[in-house]
Structures are given as C-alpha cells and as structure tokens.
Design an enzyme around this catalytic site. Structure first.
Site, PDB file in Angstrom:
ATOM      1  N   LYS A 138       0.839  -1.205   0.000  1.00  0.00           N
ATOM      2  CA  LYS A 138       0.000   0.000   0.000  1.00  0.00           C
ATOM      3  C   LYS A 138       0.869   1.248   0.000  1.00  0.00           C
ATOM      4  CE  LYS A 138      -3.869  -2.221   2.291  1.00  0.00           C
ATOM      5  NZ  LYS A 138      -4.402  -2.693   3.555  1.00  0.00           N
ATOM      6  N   GLN A 159      -4.942  -1.296   9.617  1.00  0.00           N
ATOM      7  CA  GLN A 159      -4.842  -2.650   9.042  1.00  0.00           C
ATOM      8  C   GLN A 159      -5.477  -3.682   9.977  1.00  0.00           C
ATOM      9  OE1 GLN A 159      -3.504  -3.487   5.912  1.00  0.00           O
ATOM     10  NE2 GLN A 159      -4.366  -5.495   6.393  1.00  0.00           N
ATOM     11  N   ASP A 190     -11.360   2.786   3.996  1.00  0.00           N
ATOM     12  CA  ASP A 190     -11.751   1.379   3.913  1.00  0.00           C
ATOM     13  C   ASP A 190     -13.273   1.243   3.834  1.00  0.00           C
ATOM     14  OD1 ASP A 190      -9.920  -0.650   3.657  1.00  0.00           O
ATOM     15  OD2 ASP A 190      -9.474  -0.807   5.803  1.00  0.00           O
TER      16      ASP A 190
END
Ligand code: NDP
Length: 296
Positions: free
Chosen positions: A54, A98, A121
């Site tokens: 990422k 994460q 997200d």
C-alpha cells in the site's frame, strides 16, 4: 464458450493511472497533495506485506504515505490517541487501520473512531449506513473494485440478476448494496442457503466471496454469466503451494461469458481502489469536484 478473462492487473493499472492524473492536477491547480495514513499494529506477516505494498503504490501515484507501526502490545488508549491525531491532521485525507488487530483491541471501537470522511476502507458504521441508504459514502475497496470491473464489462447493470455468495461486512454485504444501487435484482447467499447451485444457476452476475477453494463448479454457472471471484485461497496442488479462488476456474471459464482469474483478478483492484478512495476523500475535504469513474 470460452469466457473473456477480465484482467484485474491491467484494470488496476488503469485505475492507478487515473488516480495519478488527479493527484497531479490537485498538486498543480490547488497546491494539495493527497495523503494516506496506514496504521499497523503488531507483526502479522500477511499484514506487513499488504502495508508495504500500500505504501509503495501510494507513493507511486504521487500521494503522501504516512506509515505508523505500533507494537503488538499497544494499548487501546494509545491506538485511539493516534487515530485522533490523524483525524485532526490536515495533511492526512485517508486513514486505514490494518485488520486484523491483536485480540486485546476492540476492532469496532477503533474503526468507528476514524473520522468517517477519512475512512477510506469504508468500514465505519456511518459509511455503512450511508451506503445502505444510497447516499454518498466511502465504499469498501474490494466491492468497489468488483463493481468497476462489472460496469466496465456490461455498461449498465440495470435489471440483471446478481448473486453474491457470502454476507461478510467487508465484501458480501457492501457488494450486494452496490449491485442494488446499480439496479440489479440481488440475492445474497450464505452458508445456510438451500440449494446454492440452483440459486447460482439463475444469475447473470455471480460474485463469490466465501473463502472456500473452488467451491463453485462450472456447471453451477449460467451460460454467458459474468463471474467475479473474490476468494483468495492457498492450497497444495501437485506438490506446489498455489492460490485459487472460490470458483473452479478451469470448468467455469468454459461456461461463463466473462470471469476474473485468481490471482490477477479482484486482488489488484483492492489497493487501486484504496488509492481512488483517498483521492475522493481529499477532493471532498477540499470542496472540489470528485474524480469521475473512481467512486460508486
Ligand atoms: P468471511 O469468512 O467473513 O465470510 C465468508 C462468507 O461465506 C460468510 O458469509 C459465510 O456464510 C459464507 N459461506 C461459508 N461457507 C459457505 C458455503 N458452503 N456456502 C455458501 N456460503 C458460505 O470472508 P470474507 O468476506 O472476509 O472473504 C471472503 C473471501 O474473499 C476470502 O477468500 C478472502 O480471502 C477473500 N478476500 C479477498 C479480497 C481481495 O482483495 N481480493 C479482500 C477481502 C477478502 P455465513 O455468514 O452463513 O457463515
């Protein structure tokens, strides 16, 4: 029939190119550089690989990447304090914590502490509610990438019968909402669905997000249907460790009209859509028009 193979790697590259173009314009015309902060708690090897990837792709499209690596025994209070700091940082337009988090940390609490407009997200309860009510939201990356590929292949999805196999909060449910938003007739199947084969056989679009290697055989697929295989499963085959999807690619490709392979299908789209969401969040934060084709 031999299905068209939907090349997720090439598609993701085209999304990244669009993102990079928007980033250049934001820098040149507005003096703004979009920034993505990624928070990793602990040393889960798979998470470390994702976070590295990422960060690399964020920099490649010209955005700022802020990585925060915390020890596995970080307290909830310290993690929440970091999220609060990122919420208030004007250089940070997107925040990703994460998952999975170590067991002692409450994932829902942490995710819902992210400012919804920075929740790239799309897991914050506000974004879930906005998506569910058809309002502008941050959309979870994997379903967003799947939707982009479907729109690209079909043009309009209106009136098509779609089956989503799997009802998780991160893939199945938001995928179903997106398909409904594009006026598909949507069925959500799960582990208690009766006669799954029959349900799948009626679908023009099949999205498999289960986590069971090759569980959908070709003879469940309606001839000409589009198959989006979200599953990523590691199995042993011929003495080798290989990745396979939730769909039996070998038999499905002879029946489907189009199909995503594993690897190289949905997978690469997830990070590309994370970058897309960060640009979208940056534009919204600055009252600028949103990039076209990068949102739901
Ligand atoms: P979850 O385990 O959270 O959900 C799996 C879903 O599949 C559940 O709703 C479950 O039903 C359903 N299910 C399980 N067994 C069956 C069955 N026999 N028949 C029908 N449905 C069944 O998984 P995720 O949604 O997180 O992930 C799904 C897959 O997608 C995984 O392989 C994961 O690795 C992959 N993935 C890929 C991503 C990418 O970037 N390409 C990103 C995210 C995930 P029930 O609710 O009844 O238990």
């Amino acid at each position: 029939m031999t299905a068209q193979i939907i090349d997720g790697k090439a598609f993701a590259a085209s999304v990244r190119e669009k993102v990079a173009g928007h980033v250049t314009r934001l820098k040149e015309e507005n003096g703004i550089t979009p920034g993505l902060a990624v928070v990793l708690v602990g040393e889960d090897p798979a998470s470390q690989v994702y976070v590295r990837s990422k960060g690399k792709q964020t920099v490649e499209v010209g955005m700022n990447s802020f990585e925060h690596k915390l020890d596995a025994d970080t307290s909830e209070a310290d993690l929440l304090a970091l999220v609060e700091q990122l919420n208030n940082d004007p250089e940070v337009h997107g925040i990703l914590v994460q998952l999975p988090l170590p067991k002692h940390l409450n994932e829902d609490l942490v995710i819902n502490s992210i400012a919804p407009e920075k929740d790239v997200d799309g897991f914050h309860i506000s974004n879930v509610g906005l998506l569910g009510t058809g309002q502008k939201s941050m959309v979870p990356c994997t379903p967003l990438g799947s939707l982009m590929m479907l729109r690209d292949h079909h043009g309009s999805l209106s009136g098509l019968d779609a089956v989503v196999i799997g009802r998780s909060n991160i893939v199945g449910k938001p995928m179903a909402q997106l398909l409904l938003g594009d006026s598909c007739t949507v069925t959500i199947a799960h582990s208690r669905t009766k006669d799954l084969a029959d349900v799948v056989r009626r679908a023009d679009i099949v999205v498999a997000a289960v986590g069971r290697p090759e569980m959908v055989p070709g003879d469940w697929i309606k001839p000409g249907a589009t198959v989006i295989d979200v599953g990523i499963n590691r199995i042993e085959r011929d003495g080798k460790n290989v990745l396979v999807g939730d769909v039996d690619f070998a038999s499905a490709k002879d029946v489907a009209g189009a199909i995503t392979p594993v690897p190289g299908g949905v997978g690469p789209m997830t990070i590309a859509c994370l970058l897309a969401n960060t640009v979208t969040a940056c534009c919204r934060a600055n009252g600028l028009s949103e990039p076209e084709g990068l949102t739901a």
